[in-house]
Design a protein around this motif. Structure first.
Motif, PDB file in Angstrom:
ATOM      1  N   CYS A 116      20.121  64.843  30.397  1.00  0.00           N
ATOM      2  CA  CYS A 116      20.733  65.663  29.658  1.00  0.00           C
ATOM      3  C   CYS A 116      20.119  65.134  27.938  1.00  0.00           C
ATOM      4  CB  CYS A 116      22.198  65.514  29.569  1.00  0.00           C
ATOM      5  SG  CYS A 116      23.262  66.424  28.347  1.00  0.00           S
ATOM      6  N   THR A 141      23.637  69.508  36.550  1.00  0.00           N
ATOM      7  CA  THR A 141      25.030  69.069  36.016  1.00  0.00           C
ATOM      8  C   THR A 141      24.725  67.694  35.292  1.00  0.00           C
ATOM      9  OG1 THR A 141      27.304  68.963  35.886  1.00  0.00           O
ATOM     10  CG2 THR A 141      26.340  67.916  38.017  1.00  0.00           C
ATOM     11  N   CYS A 142      25.187  67.654  33.987  1.00  0.00           N
ATOM     12  CA  CYS A 142      25.371  66.006  33.281  1.00  0.00           C
ATOM     13  C   CYS A 142      26.705  65.467  33.727  1.00  0.00           C
ATOM     14  CB  CYS A 142      25.035  66.471  31.917  1.00  0.00           C
ATOM     15  SG  CYS A 142      25.407  64.802  30.757  1.00  0.00           S
ATOM     16  N   CYS A 145      28.549  64.802  30.038  1.00  0.00           N
ATOM     17  CA  CYS A 145      29.284  66.016  29.324  1.00  0.00           C
ATOM     18  C   CYS A 145      29.856  66.961  30.275  1.00  0.00           C
ATOM     19  CB  CYS A 145      28.356  66.513  28.374  1.00  0.00           C
ATOM     20  SG  CYS A 145      26.846  67.148  28.866  1.00  0.00           S
ATOM     21  N   SER A 146      29.194  66.969  31.489  1.00  0.00           N
ATOM     22  CA  SER A 146      29.712  68.027  32.447  1.00  0.00           C
ATOM     23  C   SER A 146      29.009  69.391  32.478  1.00  0.00           C
ATOM     24  CB  SER A 146      31.293  68.017  32.737  1.00  0.00           C
ATOM     25  OG  SER A 146      31.657  66.690  32.991  1.00  0.00           O
ATOM     26  N   TYR A 147      27.904  69.544  31.561  1.00  0.00           N
ATOM     27  CA  TYR A 147      27.405  70.904  31.235  1.00  0.00           C
ATOM     28  C   TYR A 147      26.491  71.257  32.281  1.00  0.00           C
ATOM     29  CZ  TYR A 147      24.864  74.402  28.954  1.00  0.00           C
ATOM     30  OH  TYR A 147      23.818  75.623  28.930  1.00  0.00           O
ATOM     31  N   ASP A 148      26.568  72.261  32.839  1.00  0.00           N
ATOM     32  CA  ASP A 148      25.885  72.885  33.847  1.00  0.00           C
ATOM     33  C   ASP A 148      24.551  73.417  33.409  1.00  0.00           C
ATOM     34  OD1 ASP A 148      27.478  71.536  35.925  1.00  0.00           O
ATOM     35  OD2 ASP A 148      28.795  73.699  35.935  1.00  0.00           O
ATOM     36  N   TYR A 149      23.262  72.736  33.927  1.00  0.00           N
ATOM     37  CA  TYR A 149      22.285  73.541  33.589  1.00  0.00           C
ATOM     38  C   TYR A 149      21.643  74.355  34.589  1.00  0.00           C
ATOM     39  CZ  TYR A 149      21.531  70.070  29.815  1.00  0.00           C
ATOM     40  OH  TYR A 149      21.800  69.172  28.842  1.00  0.00           O
TER      41      TYR A 149
END
Ligand SMILES: [Zn+2]
Length: 170
Positions: A116, A141-142, A145-149
């Motif tokens: 990430c 997913t990170c 930070c839980s961001y989903d790419y």
């Protein structure tokens, strides 16, 4: 009174004492006793003041050494992080979606993976993206930070060709 002034007073008093003793003058000898008491107080006070200054100097030196050690640790950490960051390059996962991809020449024994970028560059966290499916779509997913790419890939049985050479396999 500082130590130098106190010692100068002491020297002057010794000279005065010699004169008083030579003259055998009781009044002058009594004056010598009074002045001697004052000078001793001045010397004691100057000694304490000097001791406080020395202690303050020692404390300052210790604080500076601690700060230098902290800064050296911070520099070592930054150098280590910069070296780790150099192992990765920004690469597209799908159209207009980017993550840090491990450079092939820096891989060593590590498998190809993505990090990430905001977590690495802004928070100093090395977060390896993990595959995740939502519905029929594949994301990376990170864990920080839980961001989903979005990868732009689906979970269908037919694999789409890789449009981005640095993407590797998901
Ligand atoms: Zn992240």
């Amino acid at each position: 009174m500082d130590m130098i002034s106190a010692l100068a007073s002491m020297r002057a008093l010794i000279d005065f004492t010699k004169v008083a003793v030579a003259a055998r003058d009781d009044h002058q000898i009594a004056q010598v006793e009074q002045r001697l008491t004052r000078v001793l107080l001045d010397v004691t006070s100057a000694g304490l003041e000097l001791q406080q200054k020395v202690q303050a100097g020692i404390d300052t030196e210790r604080a500076l050494k601690d700060r230098v050690r902290e800064l050296e640790e911070q520099v070592a950490d930054l150098v280590k992080r910069a070296a780790e960051r150099e192992r990765y390059k920004l690469a597209p996962l799908s159209e207009d979606v980017f993550a840090l991809a491990l450079k092939e020449e820096c891989a060593g024994t590590d498998p190809h993976h993505h990090l990430c970028q905001p977590c690495m560059d802004n928070r100093g966290k090395k977060a390896t993206l993990q595959r995740k499916t939502k519905g029929f779509m594949i994301y990376l997913t990170c864990p920080e930070c839980s961001y989903d790419y979005p990868t732009g890939k689906g979970v269908s049985t037919q694999r789409q060709p890789l449009n981005y050479p640095s993407m590797g396999r998901f």
